[in-house]
Design an enzyme around this catalytic site. Structure first.
Site: not given
Ligand code: DOR
Length: 429
Positions: A101, A311, A330
């Site tokens: 992403n 993550d 995130g």
């Molecule tokens: O909290 C998150 N942040 N969950 C995700 O799946 C994506 C990630 C991000 O890319 O910031």
């Protein structure tokens, strides 16, 4: 605090307990590294040997994170491949798989190749996860097999769920023969309904839109059924609810070839971290209740969940300074992963070797990777741990370009004191 420097030409790690997750064996002794490879200590020679006193420490294979966000290309202000690699080394990780992403998304073989080329110069091994769908839009499948041939190890639209079951089904069918895992960010967005934290009495009290456990569990259930039907390789990311742990356990017991991961933050934190409206605790899927947290811990202890993945999701201070609704989801996690996981899982009764397995063997198996045994000839890919050292996690411990973590000021039990990887070594000072 810590320092990353070129690895000395000759290094002797002395008096350690050595646990090799590739063989499951523990021994006491010295480990010698020459020109980046393990050699017999006797063959090190006497001239100019750097020594690392590892008495009381545990030396093991470097950790593997199969779920991180390094933001390159496009958002290097949040994290670059270089800064992410430094954060990885500080956390004991020598291999990291990055999510697609980015801006633009990694959804073509050219992009996979270009990232892997850039990764050649990094002090860690970088693995690339390609997007499942073009532009991560969830509609049209990306060139999965071409990306796999270019080196992609798994596929995910991470951050975006695949809403259309037929798209997920095709992705599992196409990749079945090559065995590349499909990792679906399981959150049913209409069910999530704008939720920014776990749906509970606390979300009501705080007046924040809640994200119910069913948003995750319903989609995981759908994905598990499709994996069962297709025989494709599904990996379930960041399991956050008791319901999901039970579903994964049940499908595993039925022989469906799935794997699953849990993050240190879902193991160690609950929705209580949001009580003071700390946007750094806003994460997707959200931190849940104490009962969910305990279920995730049990899932790791009994093998329902295969591994720990961070993550690691960097965001700038400005982005996180917005209000709870606007701030992005995130938190960073590489530097705190071992400390937090050990602090939670040690007292829960998990042996340190088992925790190391969850950070090495487990992730390697989930992505079909080989672990190098800790024996002469292998590349030196090591982490030195002090499992009993108590330390307080502060900004000085962060090597990431971002600071978004609700864990600053927390006291952890268990510390990474050195990491050796690809001609570099990190030492905690
Ligand atoms: O909290 C998150 N942040 N969950 C995700 O799946 C994506 C990630 C991000 O890319 O910031």
């Amino acid at each position: 605090m810590g320092r990353i420097a070129p690895l000395p030409k000759a290094l002797l790690i002395e008096g350690a307990t050595i646990y090799d997750p590739a063989t499951g064996k523990t021994r006491r002794g010295d480990l010698a590294v020459k020109n980046g490879r393990l050699i017999e200590p006797e063959k090190l020679g006497a001239a100019k040997v750097e020594r690392l006193d590892a008495r009381g420490a545990l030396v093991t294979h470097g950790f593997i994170d199969i779920h991180a966000h390094f933001r390159e290309p496009g958002r290097e202000d949040q994290e670059s491949l270089e800064s992410g690699s430094r954060a990885a080394l500080a956390g004991g990780f020598t291999r990291v798989a990055v999510m697609p992403n980015t801006l633009p998304a990694i959804d073509s073989p050219e992009m996979v190749r270009s990232l892997l080329e850039k990764a050649e110069r990094l002090p860690i091994v970088l693995y690339v996860i390609g997007a499942i769908s073009r532009g991560r839009e969830g509609l049209e499948l990306a060139e999965l097999l071409e990306m796999q041939a270019a080196g992609a190890l798994a596929f995910s639209d991470d951050g975006n769920p695949i809403a259309d079951g037929q798209v997920l089904r095709r992705a599992l069918q196409y990749t079945k023969d090559v065995g590349t895992p499909i990792i679906n960010h399981a959150e049913d967005l209409p069910l999530r309904d704008g939720g920014v934290m776990n749906q509970s009495a606390l979300s009501t009290r705080l007046g924040l839109p809640g994200n119910p456990v069913e948003a995750e569990a319903a989609m995981v259930h759908r994905d598990l059924l499709i994996a069962q039907e297709t025989g494709g390789r599904l990996h379930v990311p960041h399991v956050s609810t008791a319901l999901t742990v039970d579903l994964v356990r049940r499908f595993k017991e039925a022989g469906v070839p799935i794997t699953a991961e849990a993050t240190p933050h879902h193991l160690g934190l609950t929705e209580e971290a949001l009580r003071q409206f700390d946007t750094n605790a806003k994460v997707a899927p959200p931190l849940r209740t104490e009962a969910d947290r305990q279920a995730v811990v049990r899932g790791l202890m009994d093998g329902a969940i295969d591994c720990i993945a961070t993550d690691h999701a960097p965001h700038t201070v400005e982005e996180k300074e917005q209000d709870m609704i606007q701030a992005p989801f995130g938190m960073i996690g590489l530097e705190s992963a071992f400390g937090l996981a050990n602090t939670v899982l040690g007292p829960a009764g998990l042996a340190i070797e088992k925790l190391i397995d969850l950070l090495t063997v487990g992730p390697a198996r989930a992505l079909g990777l080989e672990l190098t045994p800790l024996e002469p000839g292998s590349p030196a890919e090591l982490v030195v741990l002090r499992p009993d050292e108590t330390w307080t996690f502060t900004e000085k411990d962060i090597h990431s370009r971002s600071r978004n973590t609700p864990m600053l000021g927390m006291t952890f039990n268990g510390r990474v004191v050195a990491t050796i990887s690809r001609g570099s070594w990190y030492t905690c000072t």
